[in-house]
Design a protein around this motif. Structure first.
Motif, PDB file in Angstrom:
ATOM      1  N   ARG A  26       0.824  -1.216   0.000  1.00 41.95           N
ATOM      2  CA  ARG A  26       0.000   0.000   0.000  1.00 41.95           C
ATOM      3  C   ARG A  26       0.857   1.263   0.000  1.00 41.95           C
ATOM      4  O   ARG A  26       0.553   2.236  -0.702  1.00 41.95           O
ATOM      5  N   VAL A  27       1.938   1.273   0.765  1.00 39.12           N
ATOM      6  CA  VAL A  27       2.756   2.476   0.904  1.00 39.12           C
ATOM      7  C   VAL A  27       3.712   2.651  -0.272  1.00 39.12           C
ATOM      8  O   VAL A  27       3.818   3.742  -0.861  1.00 39.12           O
ATOM      9  N   LEU A  28       4.388   1.571  -0.637  1.00 40.24           N
ATOM     10  CA  LEU A  28       5.415   1.684  -1.681  1.00 40.24           C
ATOM     11  C   LEU A  28       4.862   1.428  -3.074  1.00 40.24           C
ATOM     12  O   LEU A  28       5.364   1.975  -4.064  1.00 40.24           O
ATOM     13  N   GLY A  29       3.850   0.570  -3.148  1.00 42.32           N
ATOM     14  CA  GLY A  29       3.201   0.321  -4.432  1.00 42.32           C
ATOM     15  C   GLY A  29       4.162  -0.096  -5.520  1.00 42.32           C
ATOM     16  O   GLY A  29       4.992  -0.986  -5.346  1.00 42.32           O
ATOM     17  N   LEU A  30       4.096   0.599  -6.652  1.00 47.21           N
ATOM     18  CA  LEU A  30       4.909   0.237  -7.811  1.00 47.21           C
ATOM     19  C   LEU A  30       6.350   0.720  -7.698  1.00 47.21           C
ATOM     20  O   LEU A  30       7.125   0.528  -8.633  1.00 47.21           O
ATOM     21  N   GLU A  31       6.678   1.357  -6.591  1.00 48.16           N
ATOM     22  CA  GLU A  31       8.088   1.682  -6.381  1.00 48.16           C
ATOM     23  C   GLU A  31       8.900   0.424  -6.081  1.00 48.16           C
ATOM     24  O   GLU A  31      10.122   0.421  -6.203  1.00 48.16           O
ATOM     25  N   VAL A  61      -9.967  -4.062   2.528  1.00 46.29           N
ATOM     26  CA  VAL A  61      -9.980  -2.879   3.395  1.00 46.29           C
ATOM     27  C   VAL A  61      -8.634  -2.159   3.372  1.00 46.29           C
ATOM     28  O   VAL A  61      -8.565  -0.935   3.520  1.00 46.29           O
ATOM     29  N   SER A  62      -7.566  -2.895   3.143  1.00 47.87           N
ATOM     30  CA  SER A  62      -6.226  -2.297   3.173  1.00 47.87           C
ATOM     31  C   SER A  62      -6.002  -1.308   2.040  1.00 47.87           C
ATOM     32  O   SER A  62      -5.086  -0.488   2.095  1.00 47.87           O
ATOM     33  N   GLY A  63      -6.799  -1.392   0.974  1.00 50.23           N
ATOM     34  CA  GLY A  63      -6.650  -0.464  -0.144  1.00 50.23           C
ATOM     35  C   GLY A  63      -5.599  -0.847  -1.164  1.00 50.23           C
ATOM     36  O   GLY A  63      -5.145   0.016  -1.926  1.00 50.23           O
ATOM     37  N   VAL A  64      -5.219  -2.126  -1.211  1.00 53.76           N
ATOM     38  CA  VAL A  64      -4.170  -2.535  -2.158  1.00 53.76           C
ATOM     39  C   VAL A  64      -4.731  -2.968  -3.510  1.00 53.76           C
ATOM     40  O   VAL A  64      -3.951  -3.211  -4.433  1.00 53.76           O
ATOM     41  N   LEU A  65      -6.049  -3.070  -3.643  1.00 57.17           N
ATOM     42  CA  LEU A  65      -6.608  -3.555  -4.909  1.00 57.17           C
ATOM     43  C   LEU A  65      -6.224  -2.672  -6.097  1.00 57.17           C
ATOM     44  O   LEU A  65      -5.873  -3.198  -7.160  1.00 57.17           O
ATOM     45  N   PRO A  66      -6.261  -1.334  -5.983  1.00 57.08           N
ATOM     46  CA  PRO A  66      -5.802  -0.517  -7.120  1.00 57.08           C
ATOM     47  C   PRO A  66      -4.331  -0.753  -7.462  1.00 57.08           C
ATOM     48  O   PRO A  66      -3.950  -0.661  -8.640  1.00 57.08           O
ATOM     49  N   VAL A  67      -3.522  -1.055  -6.461  1.00 55.70           N
ATOM     50  CA  VAL A  67      -2.113  -1.350  -6.730  1.00 55.70           C
ATOM     51  C   VAL A  67      -1.988  -2.664  -7.498  1.00 55.70           C
ATOM     52  O   VAL A  67      -1.164  -2.785  -8.414  1.00 55.70           O
ATOM     53  N   LYS A  97     -17.471  -7.413  -3.994  1.00 53.07           N
ATOM     54  CA  LYS A  97     -18.139  -6.112  -3.984  1.00 53.07           C
ATOM     55  C   LYS A  97     -17.143  -4.958  -3.969  1.00 53.07           C
ATOM     56  O   LYS A  97     -17.482  -3.846  -4.356  1.00 53.07           O
ATOM     57  N   GLY A  98     -15.931  -5.216  -3.504  1.00 54.73           N
ATOM     58  CA  GLY A  98     -14.921  -4.171  -3.476  1.00 54.73           C
ATOM     59  C   GLY A  98     -14.143  -4.024  -4.762  1.00 54.73           C
ATOM     60  O   GLY A  98     -13.263  -3.167  -4.868  1.00 54.73           O
ATOM     61  N   PHE A  99     -14.467  -4.865  -5.778  1.00 53.98           N
ATOM     62  CA  PHE A  99     -13.727  -4.846  -7.039  1.00 53.98           C
ATOM     63  C   PHE A  99     -14.185  -3.740  -7.988  1.00 53.98           C
ATOM     64  O   PHE A  99     -13.446  -3.361  -8.884  1.00 53.98           O
TER      65      PHE A  99
END
Length: 290
Positions: A26-31, A61-67, A97-99
């Motif tokens: 979540r924090v570093l993502g594509l870095e 919930v963590s928000g990593v799906l967009p990553v 449902k979060g997709f």
């Protein structure tokens, strides 16, 4: 396989490895380089496959799906691992449902142009699971052009049973038929005309002696990028049941049309050109264009 149903949100137990993996992505993502990303994806995948309580919900919930969606688009060496993880997450009805707002649908569709067959299988399986009894995701996939891409795979990779099954299940679930994995045995029929394929999927009914459900999918390519798809589900009576019906009914067909995909008119809405809208149960055809 048992039908996947809805369920309630599950509380999750603290898992330091999972928390660290999700936090890093979540924090570093594509870095992260592919080498750095792989162990974190592997940790998350193992937690999902081991059915750790609440792990799928924690991922959403963590928000990593967009990553994960960006990772699929970046054509890196971890696309296959990412697609496998998304496919496992899509098995959960609550997580699906979060997709919708994560960007995963267009990302998975972009994967369908890959020559890697294992990657294609994972992406098609993820789409099939996402669309299982989820009309919102079905609509999103249709708007993004899922149908022509899936149909083109059936022509690009003939005689590849695992890929064919994944694509056919995805097409059926996109149309609202709601087929479960492992419950249908698919066979490719003999092509009568060039550019045309017929697939027949059989699944036993609840009472095996009563017969089986038969799903017929016909796909045809009229021109480059121009396809037609026809789906229908029939019920095949077993000889035992047919004999019990009595002589007075034996003139009737052993097959009866049960239903066709509920989304067929949604597909027509998005891609049809000069195709008459028929409400016949026997022929509901939709044309799609790449």
């Amino acid at each position: 396989m048992a039908r996947r149903g809805t369920r309630q949100l599950q509380p999750y137990y603290n898992n330091d490895n999972l928390n660290n993996a999700l936090g890093t992505i979540r924090v570093l993502g594509l870095e992260l380089t592919d080498h750095e990303l792989k162990p974190h994806l592997t940790t998350i995948l193992h937690c999902i496959q081991d059915k750790n309580r609440g792990a799928p919900e924690q991922v959403v919930v963590s928000g990593v799906l967009p990553v994960l969606a960006l990772s699929l688009r970046n054509r890196g060496s971890q696309r296959l691992l990412t697609a496998r993880l998304v496919s496992e997450l899509a098995n959960d009805s609550l997580v699906r449902k979060g997709f919708c707002d994560s960007g995963l649908v267009p990302a998975l569709l972009s994967v369908l142009s890959s020559p890697d067959q294992e990657l294609l299988i994972q992406a098609a399986t993820a789409l099939s699971r996402m669309c299982f009894d989820n009309t919102k995701l079905q609509d999103q996939c249709l708007r993004c052009g899922a149908v022509p891409r899936l149909v083109s795979l059936l022509f690009r990779f003939p005689e590849r049973p695992l890929l064919e099954e994944a694509c056919l299940l995805a097409l059926c679930n996109l149309s609202g038929l709601g087929l479960s994995e492992g419950g249908v045995v698919w066979e490719r029929g003999v092509s009568v005309r060039p550019g045309e394929c017929t697939f027949t999927g059989s699944a036993p009914l609840g009472c095996r002696w009563a017969g089986s459900s038969v799903t017929v999918v016909k796909v045809a390519q009229f021109a480059p990028g121009q396809f037609a798809v026809n789906m229908e589900v029939l019920q095949r009576c077993s000889p035992r049941l047919w004999g019990a019906l009595g002589d007075g009914r034996r003139h009737r067909s052993l097959f009866s049309v049960v239903r066709t995909g509920a989304n067929v008119y949604k597909v027509i809405k998005h891609w049809s050109r000069n195709v008459p809208r028929t409400r016949s149960l026997r022929t509901r055809m939709f044309h799609t264009f790449l």
